[in-house]
Design a protein around this motif. Structure first.
Motif, short mmCIF file in Angstrom:
data_model
loop_
_atom_site.label_atom_id
_atom_site.label_comp_id
_atom_site.label_asym_id
_atom_site.label_seq_id
_atom_site.Cartn_x
_atom_site.Cartn_y
_atom_site.Cartn_z
N PHE A 147 0.84 -1.22 -0.04
CA PHE A 147 0.05 0.07 0.07
C PHE A 147 0.88 1.23 -0.07
CE2 PHE A 147 -2.81 -3.23 1.30
CZ PHE A 147 -3.93 -2.92 0.91
N ILE A 175 -0.76 7.33 2.08
CA ILE A 175 -1.70 8.35 1.63
C ILE A 175 -1.00 9.89 1.43
CG2 ILE A 175 -2.49 8.92 3.89
CD1 ILE A 175 -4.31 8.53 0.73
N THR A 226 -5.13 2.08 -1.46
CA THR A 226 -5.09 2.97 -0.36
C THR A 226 -5.88 4.03 -0.26
OG1 THR A 226 -2.53 2.65 -0.31
CG2 THR A 226 -3.23 4.57 0.63
#
Length: 298
Positions: free
Chosen positions: A71, A74, A95
């Motif tokens: 992932f 962010i 994500t």
């Protein structure tokens, strides 16, 4: 003199015809060159042409961003001036999609995603995303920008629940995927179940060269339903599916089966619109003992 003049006129006429013929040949050649260039543009640019709806028929020429199962951070995912996430890799897609699963944790109510590349999701078993307004989430919008996503092992969305929830997906194709849905209510490549969700829109979405197995199985959406008990939080569900297609697929369900929707709820507050949609070269199978409830579209 009259004979000479006639011969001269005939000669001029012949020269004129030759000039006109040459002009026609030249113009025809130019038109062919322009047409060939236009055809190449349509067939090579994934944002133009093919499928008849603006998405290229996926082939080996497409270059996909692959997924290693990880992932992204962010904070490193690009966001434009309007707060739209620009997704360039499968890790970024996974994500940002996860933001919608727990509003209380991330504090994000509405999300818009713009896909910037073709994405290969085969790096990890996909977990369908749930949009739950009771958990505080609102609407998720995916702008595919004419790109393809392949390698899904499960539906993109589990679905939505609650009147404020919404799912909007535009201009994208799921291709070359073997999708198995574990949801006992409904199974679709894009969305499994829509239960009392106010806004659902699929526009220019396609399922190509894929298999889907589930319960109430539909190429795009499994099961839809509104809720009209006005004493207990009634919700009008509007399901709009436009310019979508299923092509070259095998769809198998243990219940009702449809090319676009597996089962369209009959609740009085369920409003469904299918416009300019197609199902081609696709096998629909119900494993139910009655083997009934199979429809080309629904």
């Amino acid at each position: 003199m009259r004979t000479s003049k006639t011969k001269a006129q005939l000669l001029k006429l012949s020269m004129l015809r030759i000039s006109l013929a040459s002009y026609v040949v030249i113009v025809s050649g130019i038109i062919m060159i322009i047409s060939s260039f236009a055809w190449m543009t349509i067939s090579q640019n994934p944002a133009v042409g093919a499928l008849g709806f603006g998405i290229q028929i996926p082939g080996p020429a497409l270059v996909y961003e692959t997924w290693d199962g990880s992932f992204a951070d962010i904070n490193n995912v690009e966001m434009d001036e309007n707060g739209v996430y620009i997704i360039k890799t499968p890790a970024e897609f996974a994500t940002v999609m996860a933001l919608s699963t727990d509003y209380k944790m991330y504090g994000v109510k509405n999300i818009t995603i713009k896909i910037a590349n073709h994405l290969d999701m085969a790096g990890l078993e996909w977990t369908p995303i749930k949009i739950d307004s009771y958990a505080g989430f609102g609407t998720i919008t995916i702008q595919g920008e004419g790109h393809c996503m392949r390698g899904f092992s499960a539906p993109m969305f589990e679905g939505g629940f609650g009147g404020d929830a919404g799912i909007v997906i535009r201009d994208i194709a799921i291709v070359d995927s073997n999708i198995v849905s574990k949801n006992t209510q409904g199974s679709g490549a894009f969305i499994e179940v829509l239960d009392s969700v106010s806004t659902i829109e699929l526009d220019n979405c396609h399922l190509v060269r894929s298999t889907l197995y589930g319960s109430r199985a539909g190429g795009l959406i499994g099961w839809t339903a509104g809720y009209n008990n006005t004493s207990d939080g009634a919700v009008k569900s509007y399901v709009n599916i436009k310019n979508c297609s299923v092509d070259g697929c095998k769809i198998t369900g243990s219940g009702t089966v449809g090319g676009i929707i597996g089962q369209a709820g009959a609740n009085a507050w369920t409003f469904q619109l299918l416009e300019n949609c197609e199902v081609n070269n696709t096998t629909l199978t119900s494993t139910s003992s009655s083997n009934k409830g199979i429809g080309t579209m629904i």
